[in-house]
Scaffold this active site. Structure first.
Site, PDB file in Angstrom:
ATOM      1  N   GLU A 119      55.620  53.379 111.498  1.00 36.79           N
ATOM      2  CA  GLU A 119      54.228  52.954 111.711  1.00 36.79           C
ATOM      3  C   GLU A 119      53.286  53.593 110.685  1.00 36.79           C
ATOM      4  OE1 GLU A 119      53.083  50.772 113.858  1.00 36.79           O
ATOM      5  OE2 GLU A 119      54.476  50.663 115.549  1.00 36.79           O
ATOM      6  N   HIS A 142      49.622  57.315 118.664  1.00 33.13           N
ATOM      7  CA  HIS A 142      50.102  56.122 119.358  1.00 33.13           C
ATOM      8  C   HIS A 142      51.072  56.577 120.433  1.00 33.13           C
ATOM      9  CE1 HIS A 142      52.088  52.499 120.452  1.00 33.13           C
ATOM     10  NE2 HIS A 142      53.219  52.863 119.888  1.00 33.13           N
ATOM     11  N   HIS A 144      52.791  55.509 124.758  1.00 37.62           N
ATOM     12  CA  HIS A 144      53.114  54.456 125.728  1.00 37.62           C
ATOM     13  C   HIS A 144      52.740  54.927 127.146  1.00 37.62           C
ATOM     14  CE1 HIS A 144      56.653  53.270 122.772  1.00 37.62           C
ATOM     15  NE2 HIS A 144      55.461  52.979 122.274  1.00 37.62           N
ATOM     16  N   HIS A 214      52.442  47.157 125.156  1.00 37.29           N
ATOM     17  CA  HIS A 214      53.125  48.118 124.287  1.00 37.29           C
ATOM     18  C   HIS A 214      52.616  49.549 124.476  1.00 37.29           C
ATOM     19  CE1 HIS A 214      54.343  49.251 119.862  1.00 37.29           C
ATOM     20  NE2 HIS A 214      54.599  50.203 120.727  1.00 37.29           N
TER      21      HIS A 214
END
Ligand code: 2HA
Ligand code: ZN
Length: 269
Positions: A119, A142, A144, A214
């Protein structure tokens, strides 16, 4: 062991924040396998000696040309590395990279030749955009978060600011500590340029953005603060779900109570 962090307490402190946050992500169940990423701009803690350090990798293309990143340095989680490992051994599961003068490629300089996350183009594009706007934000995260991702499976919560209002109204702290709310990016393939661009567009109005089905992408001054914003939002999602599990729709704070919060805490929205 010889490390770029030796005798550099400020740089070590920033990397330790990454390790501490990575541990929280694992403990919360938000970081299965290699899930999630952290990238921090460490340029302001880079000294002349670091600038002279030789590359320990070949030159890799970023996949984008990012003019504001010329000569910048980042600490990034490694590709396919686990958050739970980053928590214990940050310099074995992440690396320091230097952006080269073409603004389109990078080399790894320390401590180990750990290739950064897949990423990286999206994280670096976001950092380029932050710098172009003179933002003080130096961290991108980032992850989850379970309950927030669950909510993103219902189209109702993907409408503009519907989830934001609901989450803000669950507990006063959420609006105070995530004052710009939760932006929404409809499902786009992970790692794609399209996802990076849609994220940058949404970050103009929000510090935390939901990637449908996501995870979330958050930015702030440092990685602890980025984590805190996601944490308060997910706490609200948990309160909402706990109420539903007790068999009722939670009342939520009233519009007046929310307005009062905004005035007293001088919040932007
Ligand atoms: O890199 O979570 O979305 C791990 C991810 C990608
Ligand atoms: Zn992910």
């Amino acid at each position: 062991m010889n490390s770029i962090l030796n005798n550099r307490p400020e740089l070590a402190r920033e990397v330790n924040k990454v390790a501490e946050t990575a541990g929280y992500l694992w403990e919360k169940g938000w970081a299965e396998r290699n899930g999630g990423n952290i990238t921090i701009n460490i340029t302001e803690w880079v000294d002349d000696e670091i600038r002279q350090m030789p590359a320990i990798s070949e030159v890799y293309p970023i996949g984008a040309t990012l003019p504001y990143l010329k000569g910048c340095y980042f600490f990034c989680k490694g590709n396919n590395r686990r958050m739970r490992d980053l928590a214990r051994w940050p310099m074995e599961n992440g690396s320091v990279i230097r952006i080269l003068d073409d603004c389109a490629s990078y080399v790894i300089i320390a401590d180990n030749p750990v290739k950064p996350t897949s990423e990286l183009p999206s994280h670096l594009s976001v950092h380029n955009d932050l710098l172009s706007k003179g933002s003080p934000y130096r961290a991108s995260l980032h992850t989850h978060p379970i309950e927030l991702v669950a909510m993103s499976h219902n189209p109702k919560y993907l409408e503009k600011d519907v989830a934001t209002r609901l989450l803000w109204s669950m507990i006063p702290e959420t609006k105070a500590f995530c004052p710009r709310g939760l932006g929404i990016v409809p499902y786009i393939l992970p790692g794609s340029v399209e996802l990076a661009n849609a994220t940058i567009a949404e970050l103009a109005d929000y510090d935390v953005v939901m990637w449908e089905k996501h995870g979330v992408f958050a930015v702030d001054v440092d990685v602890m603060l980025a984590f805190d914003q996601v944490d308060v939002l997910n706490k609200s999602a948990q309160i909402y779900i706990a109420s539903k599990n007790m068999g009722f729709e939670p009342e939520g704070m009233s519009d007046e109570q929310m307005k009062e919060m905004s005035v007293v805490f001088k919040l932007p929205k």
